[in-house]
Write an enzyme that holds these catalytic residues in place. Structure first.
Site, PDB file in Angstrom:
ATOM      1  N   TYR A  38       0.827  -1.212   0.000  1.00 54.30           N
ATOM      2  CA  TYR A  38       0.000   0.000   0.000  1.00 54.30           C
ATOM      3  C   TYR A  38       0.862   1.263   0.000  1.00 54.30           C
ATOM      4  CZ  TYR A  38      -3.810  -3.128   1.560  1.00 54.30           C
ATOM      5  OH  TYR A  38      -4.726  -4.143   1.691  1.00 54.30           O
ATOM      6  N   HIS A  96       0.259 -11.903   1.978  1.00 54.76           N
ATOM      7  CA  HIS A  96      -0.738 -11.124   1.241  1.00 54.76           C
ATOM      8  C   HIS A  96      -1.477 -11.954   0.186  1.00 54.76           C
ATOM      9  CE1 HIS A  96      -1.645  -6.672   0.101  1.00 54.76           C
ATOM     10  NE2 HIS A  96      -2.709  -7.427  -0.064  1.00 54.76           N
TER      11      HIS A  96
END
Length: 262
Positions: A38, A96
């Site tokens: 991010y 992830h």
């Protein structure tokens, strides 16, 4: 783990990200979710630091990106994440995606080491399908706490939820508002009008009824508060049945490396 958190995916404006985290925590949120990819771990850490909330009261989660899932890279980049966040430990660290550098034996060896050393409090997986979950459970000595997946009334994920339940793995729903599509679903609008709430609140309340933690992304105070107010909404059995019966499979996050595309 609080059943409602703040997601920060695509919250890339530094000031907006820091302010949204601070606003959410001061409003009552106690669960903040971010990830290496991010690019905002520093801003998330600043928001936590600036909020009138003690660090130990915040459930903080981040994720190791798919390029960093070798044994050595997992250890190295996790420490870098902690440094950016300005914390000594995180409450939950996710793999992830089961993709690219992910190798169950080597990746979980690193995650187990981080867990045993107290660097992370819980091990998580993200975007794992049923067969991936089974492999992960085999590979990890430490318990797997949660699987973070896209989940909402238009992607109910029954098979993944059933597999997680069989292994006592919590579900965390990202994109719980289907990236805004919940506002265009007649069944949800009808229920929202009946309760005088937003469709977003209906979606979040449905997830909560299922025991699923939701981490909607929001940047402005109005949306952060609207999501927070979903905690006061109690759907009745008829509402739940109506949502359960929505017959759509609308996946909003669908990269080529997603395990369902392999």
């Amino acid at each position: 783990m609080p059943l409602l958190g703040l997601g920060t995916w695509e919250n890339t404006d530094p000031d907006a990200c820091t302010n949204s985290v601070k606003t959410a925590l001061n409003m009552g949120y106690r669960h903040i979710d971010t990830a290496q990819i991010y690019g905002n771990e520093t801003e998330v850490g600043a928001g936590i630091e600036q909020a009138a909330v003690d660090r130990e009261d915040v459930f903080l989660a981040t994720k190791v990106w798919i390029d960093n899932l070798s044994y050595e890279d997992t250890l190295k980049t996790t420490q870098e994440s902690l440094d950016r966040l300005g914390v000594d430990t995180v409450d939950l660290l996710y793999i992830h995606w089961p993709a690219r550098a992910y190798d169950p034996e080597e990746t979980f060896r690193a995650f187990n080491e981080l867990y045993d050393d107290g660097v992370i409090d819980r091990i998580g997986i993200s975007n794992f399908e049923p067969t991936d979950i089974e492999t992960a459970v085999e590979a990890s000595d430490a318990p797997i706490f949660a699987n973070q997946i896209e989940c909402h009334p238009l992607l109910q994920q029954d098979a993944v939820r059933e597999t997680c339940a069989a292994h006592n793995i919590e579900i965390v729903a990202y994109s719980p508002l289907a990236r805004g599509e919940v506002f265009n679903v007649p069944e949800l609008t009808k229920i929202a009008d009946k309760h005088d709430v937003s469709e977003a609140q209906v979606s979040l309340a449905w997830l909560r009824d299922k025991g699923i933690t939701a981490i909607p992304k929001a940047t402005g105070e109005t949306h952060i508060r609207d999501n927070w107010e979903s905690l006061a909404l109690e759907l009745n059995d008829a509402d739940i049945s109506t949502i359960d019966a929505i017959d759509r499979t609308d996946r909003r996050v669908d990269p080529s490396f997603g395990p369902w595309n392999q």
